[in-house]
Design a protein around this motif. Structure first.
Motif, PDB file in Angstrom:
ATOM      1  N   MET A   1       0.843  -1.173   0.000  1.00 13.64           N
ATOM      2  CA  MET A   1       0.000   0.000   0.000  1.00 13.64           C
ATOM      3  C   MET A   1       0.889   1.238   0.000  1.00 13.64           C
ATOM      4  N   GLY A   2       0.480   2.264  -0.711  1.00 14.20           N
ATOM      5  CA  GLY A   2       1.235   3.510  -0.763  1.00 14.20           C
ATOM      6  C   GLY A   2       1.158   4.278   0.552  1.00 14.20           C
ATOM      7  N   LYS A   3       2.087   5.184   0.721  1.00 13.57           N
ATOM      8  CA  LYS A   3       2.152   5.957   1.955  1.00 13.57           C
ATOM      9  C   LYS A   3       2.466   7.406   1.615  1.00 13.57           C
ATOM     10  N   GLU A   4       1.716   8.315   2.200  1.00 14.89           N
ATOM     11  CA  GLU A   4       1.975   9.746   2.031  1.00 14.89           C
ATOM     12  C   GLU A   4       2.524  10.283   3.351  1.00 14.89           C
ATOM     13  N   VAL A   5       3.619  11.009   3.284  1.00 15.97           N
ATOM     14  CA  VAL A   5       4.224  11.614   4.461  1.00 15.97           C
ATOM     15  C   VAL A   5       4.190  13.129   4.291  1.00 15.97           C
ATOM     16  N   ILE A   6       3.638  13.808   5.283  1.00 16.27           N
ATOM     17  CA  ILE A   6       3.627  15.278   5.288  1.00 16.27           C
ATOM     18  C   ILE A   6       4.533  15.721   6.427  1.00 16.27           C
ATOM     19  N   ASN A   7       5.517  16.538   6.104  1.00 10.65           N
ATOM     20  CA  ASN A   7       6.467  17.001   7.115  1.00 10.65           C
ATOM     21  C   ASN A   7       6.770  18.466   6.861  1.00 10.65           C
ATOM     22  N   HIS A   8       6.552  19.283   7.851  1.00  7.64           N
ATOM     23  CA  HIS A   8       6.903  20.696   7.760  1.00  7.64           C
ATOM     24  C   HIS A   8       7.931  20.992   8.837  1.00  7.64           C
ATOM     25  N   SER A   9       8.922  21.788   8.497  1.00  4.53           N
ATOM     26  CA  SER A   9       9.958  22.167   9.449  1.00  4.53           C
ATOM     27  C   SER A   9      10.262  23.650   9.280  1.00  4.53           C
ATOM     28  N   TYR A  10      10.248  24.373  10.371  1.00  4.39           N
ATOM     29  CA  TYR A  10      10.543  25.808  10.362  1.00  4.39           C
ATOM     30  C   TYR A  10      11.614  26.050  11.413  1.00  4.39           C
ATOM     31  N   LYS A  11      12.623  26.818  11.061  1.00  4.07           N
ATOM     32  CA  LYS A  11      13.715  27.077  11.997  1.00  4.07           C
ATOM     33  C   LYS A  11      13.775  28.559  12.324  1.00  4.07           C
ATOM     34  N   ASN A  12      14.183  28.846  13.552  1.00  2.09           N
ATOM     35  CA  ASN A  12      14.366  30.225  14.007  1.00  2.09           C
ATOM     36  C   ASN A  12      13.100  31.047  13.725  1.00  2.09           C
ATOM     37  N   CYS A  13      11.980  30.572  14.256  1.00  2.00           N
ATOM     38  CA  CYS A  13      10.712  31.225  13.948  1.00  2.00           C
ATOM     39  C   CYS A  13       9.981  31.674  15.208  1.00  2.00           C
ATOM     40  N   VAL A  14       8.998  32.519  14.992  1.00  2.56           N
ATOM     41  CA  VAL A  14       8.145  33.043  16.052  1.00  2.56           C
ATOM     42  C   VAL A  14       6.705  32.715  15.679  1.00  2.56           C
ATOM     43  N   ILE A  15       5.950  32.190  16.650  1.00  2.61           N
ATOM     44  CA  ILE A  15       4.543  31.871  16.432  1.00  2.61           C
ATOM     45  C   ILE A  15       3.685  32.960  17.062  1.00  2.61           C
ATOM     46  N   SER A  16       2.710  33.454  16.312  1.00  2.00           N
ATOM     47  CA  SER A  16       1.743  34.423  16.831  1.00  2.00           C
ATOM     48  C   SER A  16       0.347  33.844  16.684  1.00  2.00           C
ATOM     49  N   LEU A  17      -0.284  33.507  17.811  1.00  2.00           N
ATOM     50  CA  LEU A  17      -1.648  33.010  17.759  1.00  2.00           C
ATOM     51  C   LEU A  17      -2.615  34.127  17.399  1.00  2.00           C
ATOM     52  N   ASP A  18      -2.347  35.342  17.870  1.00  3.14           N
ATOM     53  CA  ASP A  18      -3.207  36.486  17.553  1.00  3.14           C
ATOM     54  C   ASP A  18      -3.256  36.768  16.058  1.00  3.14           C
ATOM     55  N   GLU A  19      -2.117  36.652  15.393  1.00  3.12           N
ATOM     56  CA  GLU A  19      -2.043  36.931  13.958  1.00  3.12           C
ATOM     57  C   GLU A  19      -2.152  35.665  13.110  1.00  3.12           C
ATOM     58  N   ASP A  20      -2.213  34.488  13.771  1.00  4.63           N
ATOM     59  CA  ASP A  20      -2.320  33.203  13.078  1.00  4.63           C
ATOM     60  C   ASP A  20      -1.152  33.010  12.108  1.00  4.63           C
ATOM     61  N   THR A  21       0.073  33.308  12.582  1.00  2.25           N
ATOM     62  CA  THR A  21       1.241  33.236  11.709  1.00  2.25           C
ATOM     63  C   THR A  21       2.399  32.484  12.349  1.00  2.25           C
ATOM     64  N   VAL A  22       3.253  31.984  11.474  1.00  2.00           N
ATOM     65  CA  VAL A  22       4.584  31.487  11.827  1.00  2.00           C
ATOM     66  C   VAL A  22       5.539  32.342  11.010  1.00  2.00           C
ATOM     67  N   THR A  23       6.394  33.095  11.689  1.00  4.15           N
ATOM     68  CA  THR A  23       7.358  33.953  11.006  1.00  4.15           C
ATOM     69  C   THR A  23       8.740  33.343  11.158  1.00  4.15           C
ATOM     70  N   GLU A  24       9.332  33.005  10.030  1.00  5.02           N
ATOM     71  CA  GLU A  24      10.639  32.342  10.013  1.00  5.02           C
ATOM     72  C   GLU A  24      11.708  33.359   9.611  1.00  5.02           C
ATOM     73  N   TYR A  25      12.746  33.468  10.444  1.00  2.42           N
ATOM     74  CA  TYR A  25      13.819  34.431  10.208  1.00  2.42           C
ATOM     75  C   TYR A  25      15.040  33.714   9.641  1.00  2.42           C
ATOM     76  N   GLY A  26      15.288  33.917   8.343  1.00  2.00           N
ATOM     77  CA  GLY A  26      16.447  33.339   7.682  1.00  2.00           C
ATOM     78  C   GLY A  26      17.617  34.303   7.722  1.00  2.00           C
ATOM     79  N   LYS A  27      18.725  33.888   7.148  1.00  2.00           N
ATOM     80  CA  LYS A  27      19.920  34.743   7.118  1.00  2.00           C
ATOM     81  C   LYS A  27      19.679  35.998   6.294  1.00  2.00           C
ATOM     82  N   ASP A  28      18.955  35.848   5.180  1.00  2.00           N
ATOM     83  CA  ASP A  28      18.768  36.964   4.257  1.00  2.00           C
ATOM     84  C   ASP A  28      17.320  37.380   4.062  1.00  2.00           C
TER      85      ASP A  28
END
Length: 71
Positions: A1-28
């Motif tokens: 049987m086939g398998k679907e994998v969903i994976n999300h990864s965010y680094k150096n980020c801030v979560i805001s429940l009020d704004e419903d956002t994940v803000t990820e801060y990269g180098k650039d």
């Protein structure tokens, strides 16, 4: 049987429940994602998920080179 994998990864980020956002801060750049859209991909009784979240911060030492820290 086939398998679907969903994976999300965010680094150096801030979560805001009020704004419903994940803000990820990269180098650039800064990327903003909708938290509810991310979670919706994992929603449903037919989907069982593994959920992990972690945070790290610096630990302030009691002393540096034998000198005690002052406030």
């Amino acid at each position: 049987m086939g398998k679907e994998v969903i994976n999300h990864s965010y680094k150096n980020c801030v979560i805001s429940l009020d704004e419903d956002t994940v803000t990820e801060y990269g180098k650039d750049d800064i990327k903003v994602y909708k938290l509810s859209e991310i979670l919706a991909k994992f929603e449903g009784e037919e989907k069982q998920v593994d959920f992990s979240i972690k945070s790290s911060s610096e630990i302030i030492p009691a002393s540096v080179d034998g000198e005690e820290e002052t406030d």
